[in-house]
Design an enzyme around this catalytic site. Structure first.
Site, PDB file in Angstrom:
ATOM      1  N   CYS A   1    -111.642  22.752 -25.786  1.00 44.40           N
ATOM      2  CA  CYS A   1    -113.077  23.050 -25.636  1.00 44.40           C
ATOM      3  C   CYS A   1    -113.649  23.589 -26.948  1.00 44.40           C
ATOM      4  O   CYS A   1    -114.775  23.261 -27.314  1.00 44.40           O
ATOM      5  CB  CYS A   1    -113.284  24.031 -24.488  1.00 44.40           C
ATOM      6  SG  CYS A   1    -112.776  23.325 -22.904  1.00 44.40           S
TER       7      CYS A   1
ATOM      8  N   GLU B   1    -116.383  23.772 -19.727  1.00 45.11           N
ATOM      9  CA  GLU B   1    -117.123  23.613 -20.990  1.00 45.11           C
ATOM     10  C   GLU B   1    -117.328  22.141 -21.332  1.00 45.11           C
ATOM     11  O   GLU B   1    -118.398  21.752 -21.818  1.00 45.11           O
ATOM     12  CB  GLU B   1    -116.352  24.261 -22.148  1.00 45.11           C
ATOM     13  CG  GLU B   1    -116.085  25.737 -21.991  1.00 45.11           C
ATOM     14  CD  GLU B   1    -114.705  26.008 -21.405  1.00 45.11           C
ATOM     15  OE1 GLU B   1    -114.354  25.387 -20.377  1.00 45.11           O
ATOM     16  OE2 GLU B   1    -113.992  26.854 -21.965  1.00 45.11           O
TER      17      GLU B   1
ATOM     18  N   CYS C   1    -110.557  27.188 -24.645  1.00 47.69           N
ATOM     19  CA  CYS C   1    -109.254  26.776 -25.182  1.00 47.69           C
ATOM     20  C   CYS C   1    -109.478  25.934 -26.441  1.00 47.69           C
ATOM     21  O   CYS C   1    -110.606  25.699 -26.859  1.00 47.69           O
ATOM     22  CB  CYS C   1    -108.473  25.989 -24.128  1.00 47.69           C
ATOM     23  SG  CYS C   1    -109.102  24.300 -23.863  1.00 47.69           S
TER      24      CYS C   1
ATOM     25  N   HIS D   1    -112.371  20.572 -17.993  1.00 44.65           N
ATOM     26  CA  HIS D   1    -112.731  21.992 -18.086  1.00 44.65           C
ATOM     27  C   HIS D   1    -114.248  22.139 -17.956  1.00 44.65           C
ATOM     28  O   HIS D   1    -115.011  21.223 -18.284  1.00 44.65           O
ATOM     29  CB  HIS D   1    -112.269  22.566 -19.427  1.00 44.65           C
ATOM     30  CG  HIS D   1    -110.797  22.851 -19.486  1.00 44.65           C
ATOM     31  ND1 HIS D   1    -110.206  23.589 -20.482  1.00 44.65           N
ATOM     32  CD2 HIS D   1    -109.787  22.499 -18.641  1.00 44.65           C
ATOM     33  CE1 HIS D   1    -108.912  23.684 -20.265  1.00 44.65           C
ATOM     34  NE2 HIS D   1    -108.618  23.022 -19.161  1.00 44.65           N
TER      35      HIS D   1
END
Lengths: 149, 149
Positions: free
Chosen positions: A89, A58, A86, A56
């Site tokens: 993260c 992040e 999410c 991801h």
């Protein structure tokens, strides 16, 4: 003199990253990490490209920012991310002790707010910055994907 | 003939990884990912070495297993990890759709069970396998660290 380095300024940079993801066929999420008005990490979702659910925006930004700072804590940093983080993260941001999280669009289903992910007590969260732009990019992605299949 | 490939067999391998972490001055957590009785990923905590809060054993194992399989989902895999996964790792495991999580020691404070991290509905979790060995290694690490400071 007006300060050009506001939340919108940095969220636009995160949106640019999201557009790079979009053009690679990735779910369009982008992120930047900022300290003292300076961008020290830029990243976008690469889960398809890297065949890796952990890639991801992040997560990559956290790793890159720590690398830049030479320390694993992001205590004086702000993350700008186009979509609410999410659980994964959010959990990483908890460990990083980041000062501020600014997100664009809400993620009601998989975002860390509704899933009650624990953030660091010192982390301040702000949502809704350029939310419509971020959400629109997501919608466009899923419409195009549906039409291709 | 007795099946030697039981949970204890694979947890021992995860504990070996935890010991490698211990010897590097890392919080001693180790993990392996298994498919059809074959270990396809081994990893240990490297947060200090890599100056990266995301470098938990599980995160690295997930990335390595997906790389081995050539696909990002770990649907038929089992993760063996010496300590109950945190929110970040639980969140990553959610995305991976892994079949089984087997952990050793509980982490009451930062583990994903008490923090209510959402796992994939198809993921089966089992705890307490060689829990005492895993917990002992953790205790030994923190005692030694305290004595050094």
């Amino acid at each position: 003199m007006e300060n050009i380095f506001d939340d919108t300024y940095f969220m636009k940079k995160a949106l640019q990253e999201a557009e790079v993801a979009f053009n690679k066929g990735e779910i369009p999420v982008g992120a930047v990490i900022v300290i003292d008005n300076k961008i020290i990490a830029r990243a976008h979702n690469l889960t398809e490209t890297l065949t890796d659910v952990t890639a991801h925006a992040e997560m990559q930004a956290i790793t890159a920012a720590a690398n830049y700072l030479g320390g694993k804590y992001l205590k004086k940093c702000t993350l700008y991310v186009t979509l609410e983080p999410c659980q994964m993260c959010g959990g990483a941001l908890y460990w990083s002790q980041i000062s501020n999280i600014v997100y664009g669009a809400r993620d009601e289903q998989r975002g860390c707010i509704n899933l009650n992910t624990k953030l660091h007590p010192k982390t301040v969260v702000k949502g809704g910055v350029m939310a419509e732009e971020a959400a629109q990019l997501m919608r466009r992605f899923f419409v195009e994907k549906r039409n291709l299949n």
